[in-house]
Write an enzyme that holds these catalytic residues in place. Structure first.
Site, PDB file in Angstrom:
ATOM      1  N   ASP A  93      -3.771   5.669   1.384  1.00 53.60           N
ATOM      2  CA  ASP A  93      -4.999   5.031   0.941  1.00 53.60           C
ATOM      3  C   ASP A  93      -5.962   6.175   0.585  1.00 53.60           C
ATOM      4  O   ASP A  93      -5.748   7.331   0.965  1.00 53.60           O
ATOM      5  CB  ASP A  93      -5.570   4.112   2.026  1.00 53.60           C
ATOM      6  CG  ASP A  93      -6.561   3.106   1.435  1.00 53.60           C
ATOM      7  OD1 ASP A  93      -7.029   3.331   0.301  1.00 53.60           O
ATOM      8  OD2 ASP A  93      -6.881   2.120   2.109  1.00 53.60           O
TER       9      ASP A  93
HETATM   10  C1  BGC Z   1      -9.040   0.770  -0.201  1.00 52.66           C
HETATM   11  C2  BGC Z   1      -7.806   0.507  -1.024  1.00 52.66           C
HETATM   12  C3  BGC Z   1      -8.097   0.789  -2.478  1.00 52.66           C
HETATM   13  C4  BGC Z   1      -8.560   2.236  -2.607  1.00 52.66           C
HETATM   14  C5  BGC Z   1      -8.889   2.645  -4.030  1.00 52.66           C
HETATM   15  C6  BGC Z   1      -9.617   2.156  -0.461  1.00 52.66           C
HETATM   16  O1  BGC Z   1     -10.864   2.327   0.110  1.00 52.66           O
HETATM   17  O2  BGC Z   1      -8.760   0.600   1.159  1.00 52.66           O
HETATM   18  O3  BGC Z   1      -7.367  -0.799  -0.849  1.00 52.66           O
HETATM   19  O4  BGC Z   1      -6.998   0.515  -3.272  1.00 52.66           O
HETATM   20  O5  BGC Z   1      -9.724   2.434  -1.836  1.00 52.66           O
HETATM   21  O6  BGC Z   1     -10.055   2.028  -4.457  1.00 52.66           O
END
Ligand code: BGC
Length: 925
Positions: free
Chosen positions: A705
């Site tokens: 993530d």
């Molecule tokens: C989230 C993800 C997301 C990523 C990119 C993170 O903060 O948990 O689900 O895809 O950011 O935006």
């Protein structure tokens, strides 16, 4: 060359159908619904105006050209009259009480202040209309959970009072919930409205789909993907939810209805799978057989009512308690009918592999540790239209324990705790507790024995990735040419808003440096997800209904078709993988991101993920399953350690991922921010290698993530430990600004030097990444297999929305200019340029032009910065003299996609200059 056509009208129609099919009608006394032609309705609740299209955070940030509110949609119904006087009262109040957007990331309030209604207002409305609609709105999202307070999980005093007064005055009141997930429903008992509908958050077509159901244009067929209990405290997970560093999964596999149907039936207000229709159905199991391990049910579904409609048949198993213990019901299959005319019948056939009934023995109590087994005893199959009313239809006996799949111990907990285990006596099932089995293997030793072989750097032989694709050399031979630095770079992703891919998207990976590009590796684009394509420069995209709504449709075909459209839209925007579907389990209704996920049930979750992936795979793009795994709360999400048994992981939290990999052919997965049993998932070898790849046969990529932390067991997590990440076969660190500069000071290279990471491990991840790349549209474009074009029908795009994907970013120093000689400035033309600056902030942008047109000629030039009109320079004829004009433009990012739009021809351009006035630092740089 394959031709792709995106029919926007069809996309809109499918989304609208999904909203209607996902609406769950919980109550409909005295035929309150559908609203009959000629009815005058009074609409209460500000959500009629401020409709929540989705929750908040990355999963909700889709820029849209419109969102249809329920009010807009109702106004469009010519045969329904809206009480204008009440409407005007609301409109006047809204003038004084505008929508509160809150401030910043996760800063929106989870509900809006409601207009206080008085007896007089309600009495007057009741006098002047036939029925009332009451809308209740809620949002929530990333980084901030719901709370069990008024305004979030509970209704506020104003909302309670509104429902109380309206239900008192009106004989027909429909309460409509525009919410991301289940909220408290005590008010439904206290005030007894005649109809209740969960309308969820329906994306940009939300109002239309909802009103289709209210008016009976579509007969509701949605079913609850979650149990509704009397109180939040009835959920066994609530006591362990929302802690700062540790979340103990004491309820084990008894999540949602698995708990309620087994132990606490009386705590249920509406059972899992429940949902009414305007018509009635008779269901009859006409055949139930077992042959070679497959149970087949044939169920006749007859529409016995007056409206056409659809019905869902759900099949549950009750397993023997055996030595492991089991919930009294587990969903094992479902099927939805086609639209059945009144009086007509369809025979649904459901096939259920008996092996799907297997339980995972994580303690060895059965004599088969780390094995999926069928314990001996009676397996009773139930079929029906919700979990509670499903009737026994078939019994299946297992004479002696059967081994279904022998695995090995992975991800087991190291912290002792007690988990629920049912005890059966004459009064039924009772909650008892047993000690959770703890880890018994030496994971470090095991990992060391399983390291891949290494290959030395062989020097550059001029091989390109295309040589691998064309079968001229092996992938290994190609990758051996990569230096350790190249390999350290390829496991870094770039973002957000990478200049190498579609502007405004979450990230790029693969060819994210010039050196990697030279080896023929293109940059791959990923964008949030899951409810539409997020492009932060303002590019508009289709906003889809939320995950919970889509699951409530119980319609796999519809999900597949809808996501084929999303896949085409991804192609249009050159997005290779969508960061979704989100397939975490609704462990507790307070999780802020439940709206992105499907259900409390892993089978429904897995099936939905498979359907959506199938849709995207039809057109050669894919989705990234997230978040792997047990990402069940937002509070302290970077630090939360989920302490959970291996059985609960396998049967509940990993199950949807397993189905999506094995049945849906998933080839991209995102890990979580937090830890499972002490190891942050971005470096969790047991999960990312042993379970995912060795057991399930996954052959794709795993990414972290965004800005996740990683650790080695027993150590604090941080953002530098990419060695642990690569060792676990989490292939990509997402994201950094300049991958080849190693801005996060990751330890990949130093760990090779220290011998704690091998080149073989890096090569393995590089191979995963390159294999993925050769399956993408970006790859097709580099190979000339496709030119990236797609025909779009039915979408009137605004000029600033059109992206020039071939533009390359130029770096400009403070005060530097870019020459613009010879560009086309004719009427209606535009010129794209993309710049990278050292710092985000307020800039003085100067345009230098000349024109031989008359002095009074007006030739405006609009600068569109990141797909938003940022400044208009108004030039007149200059008699051939070079003149400059300066405007202030704010650049939120270092990388900026700009366009000059020429309303009227007649200018000659010389240059554009960028001078920093004030710098600014942002989270997403
Ligand atoms: C989230 C993800 C997301 C990523 C990119 C993170 O903060 O948990 O689900 O895809 O950011 O935006």
């Amino acid at each position: 060359m394959k031709k792709y056509t995106l029919d926007w009208n069809r996309y809109t129609e499918l989304a609208r159908t999904a909203v209607a099919e996902g609406a769950v009608l919980l109550k409909n006394e005295n035929k309150t619904l559908p609203i009959k032609a000629g009815t005058t309705i009074s609409i209460f609740g500000r959500s009629q105006f401020n409709y929540y299209k989705s929750g908040t955070g990355s999963g909700g940030m889709v820029n849209v050209s419109y969102v249809t509110s329920p009010l807009d949609a109702l106004k469009d119904c010519s045969d329904i009259h809206v009480n204008q006087s009440l409407l005007q009262t609301y409109e006047a109040w809204l003038e004084e009480n505008p929508y509160d957007k809150g401030v910043g990331w996760a800063g929106e309030p989870w509900s809006q202040k409601e207009m206080p209604v008085t007896d007089a207002v309600v009495a007057d409305a009741a006098k002047n209309s036939d029925m009332a609609l009451v809308l209740i709105g809620r949002t929530a999202g990333e980084d901030r959970d719901n709370s069990a307070d008024p305004g979030s999980y509970l209704l506020t005093d104003e909302e309670n009072k509104m429902i109380e007064l309206v239900t008192k005055e009106f004989s027909k009141t429909v309460v409509i919930l525009n919410v991301g997930n289940i909220i408290d429903m005590k008010w439904s008992i206290d005030y007894n409205p005649s109809a209740i509908i969960y309308g969820w958050q329906g994306g940009m077509e939300g109002g239309n789909g909802l009103v289709d159901v209210l008016t009976g244009k579509v007969n509701p067929s949605g079913k609850l993907p979650d149990t509704i209990s009397h109180s939040i405290d009835d959920h066994p997970s609530t006591v362990n939810f929302g802690h700062k560093d540790k979340g103990i999964y004491q309820e084990d596999i008894y999540v949602g209805y698995r708990y309620f149907e087994t132990f606490a039936k009386d705590k249920v207000l509406y059972p899992f799978g429940f949902g009414l229709s305007y018509t009635s159905f008779a269901t009859e199991v006409i055949e139930a057989t077992e042959k070679e391990g497959i149970i087949t049910l044939k169920v006749d579904v007859t529409n016995t009512g007056e409206f056409s409609g659809k019905e869902v048949i759900q099949v549950y198993v009750e397993k023997p308690q055996g030595l492991l213990g089991n919930p009294s019901r587990s969903l094992v299959s479902f099927a939805k009918t086609k639209l059945l005319e009144a009086g007509s019948k369809q025979t649904l056939q459901l096939s259920i592999p008996v092996k799907d009934f297997a339980c995972y023995d994580d303690s060895g109590v059965t004599g088969y540790k780390s094995t999926y087994i069928l314990e001996k005893g009676l397996y009773r199959i139930y079929a029906g239209t919700d979990v509670r009313s499903a009737n026994p239809v078939f019994d299946f006996n297992v004479e002696a324990v059967q081994v279904i799949e022998t695995l090995s111990e992975n991800m087991a907990p190291v912290t002792s705790f007690q988990r629920i285990k049912p005890k059966v006596d004459e009064n039924g099932y009772k909650v008892t507790y047993e000690n959770v089995p703890l880890r018994t293997v030496d994971i470090q030793e095991r990992y060391l024995n399983e390291r891949p072989p290494s290959h030395e750097y062989t020097g550059n032989h001029g091989h390109k990735l295309t040589d691998v694709y064309q079968g001229k050399i092996s992938l290994d031979a190609f990758l051996e040419q990569l230096t350790d630095e190249d390999l350290a770079c390829i496991v870094r992703g770039q973002g957000m808003n990478s200049p190498r891919v579609t502007p405004g998207t979450a990230g790029a990976f693969g060819g994210i440096s010039d050196r990697l590009n030279e080896l023929g590796i293109p940059a791959i684009c990923c964008a949030d997800g899951p409810s539409g394509i997020r492009m932060d420069i303002g590019t508009k995209a289709f906003s889809l209904p939320n995950g919970t709504l889509l699951a409530s449709t119980f319609n796999l075909e519809l999900n597949e078709e809808l996501f084929e459209m999303t896949g085409l839209e991804m192609r249009k925007n050159r997005v290779d993988t969508l960061l979704g579907p989100g397939i975490n389990i609704h462990r507790n209704p307070l999780n802020g991101r439940n709206f992105e996920y499907f259900s409390e049930d892993p089978y429904l979750t897995g099936k939905m993920a498979v359907a959506q992936l199938n849709g995207m795979h039809r057109v050669g793009v894919t989705g990234t399953l997230k978040h792997f795994s047990a990402n069940n709360q937002e509070f302290h999400r970077h630090d939360i350690n989920s302490i959970v048994s291996e059985r609960a992981l396998r049967e509940i939290y990993l199950k949807g991922f397993e189905m999506a990999v094995k049945e849906g052919g998933a080839y991209s997965i995102m890990t979580t921010y937090g830890a499972v049993n002490g190891i942050w998932t971005a470096g969790l070898y047991d999960q990312n290698t042993r379970v995912l790849r060795d057991e399930w046969g996954f052959d794709g990529i795993v990414m972290t993530d965004w800005w996740a932390k990683i650790n080695d067991e027993g150590e604090a997590a941080n953002r530098h430990n990419t060695a642990a990440m690569v060792r676990s076969q989490n292939d990509l660190y997402m994201v950094v600004g300049e991958p080849n500069a190693n801005p996060f000071e990751d330890n990949t290279i130093s760990s090779i030097g220290e011998g704690t990471l091998t080149r073989g491990e890096l090569l393995r991840s590089a191979a995963n990444i390159c294999t993925f790349i050769m399956r993408t549209p970006a790859w097709e474009r580099t190979q000339g297999l496709h030119d990236g074009s797609i025909d779009v029908i039915g979408l009137d795009e605004e000029v600033e929305q059109e992206l020039d994907f071939d533009v390359t970013y130029q770096h400009v120093n403070d005060g530097e200019s870019i020459g613009l000689k010879d560009i086309d400035t004719s009427t209606g033309s535009s010129h794209a340029l993309a710049i990278s600056v050292d710092q985000a902030g307020m800039y003085e942008v100067t345009l230098t032009i000349r024109s031989f047109a008359g002095e009074l000629a007006q030739m405006p030039v609009t600068l569109i910065a990141n797909n938003t009109p940022a400044a208009t320079f108004t030039f007149n004829g200059t008699g051939g003299e070079w003149v400059s004009q300066t405007k202030q433009v704010f650049f939120m990012n270092q990388h900026n996609y700009l366009k000059l739009f020429f309303t009227l021809g007649g200018l000659e351009l010389k240059e554009i200059t960028f001078k920093l006035e004030n710098s600014f630092s942002a989270r997403n740089m």
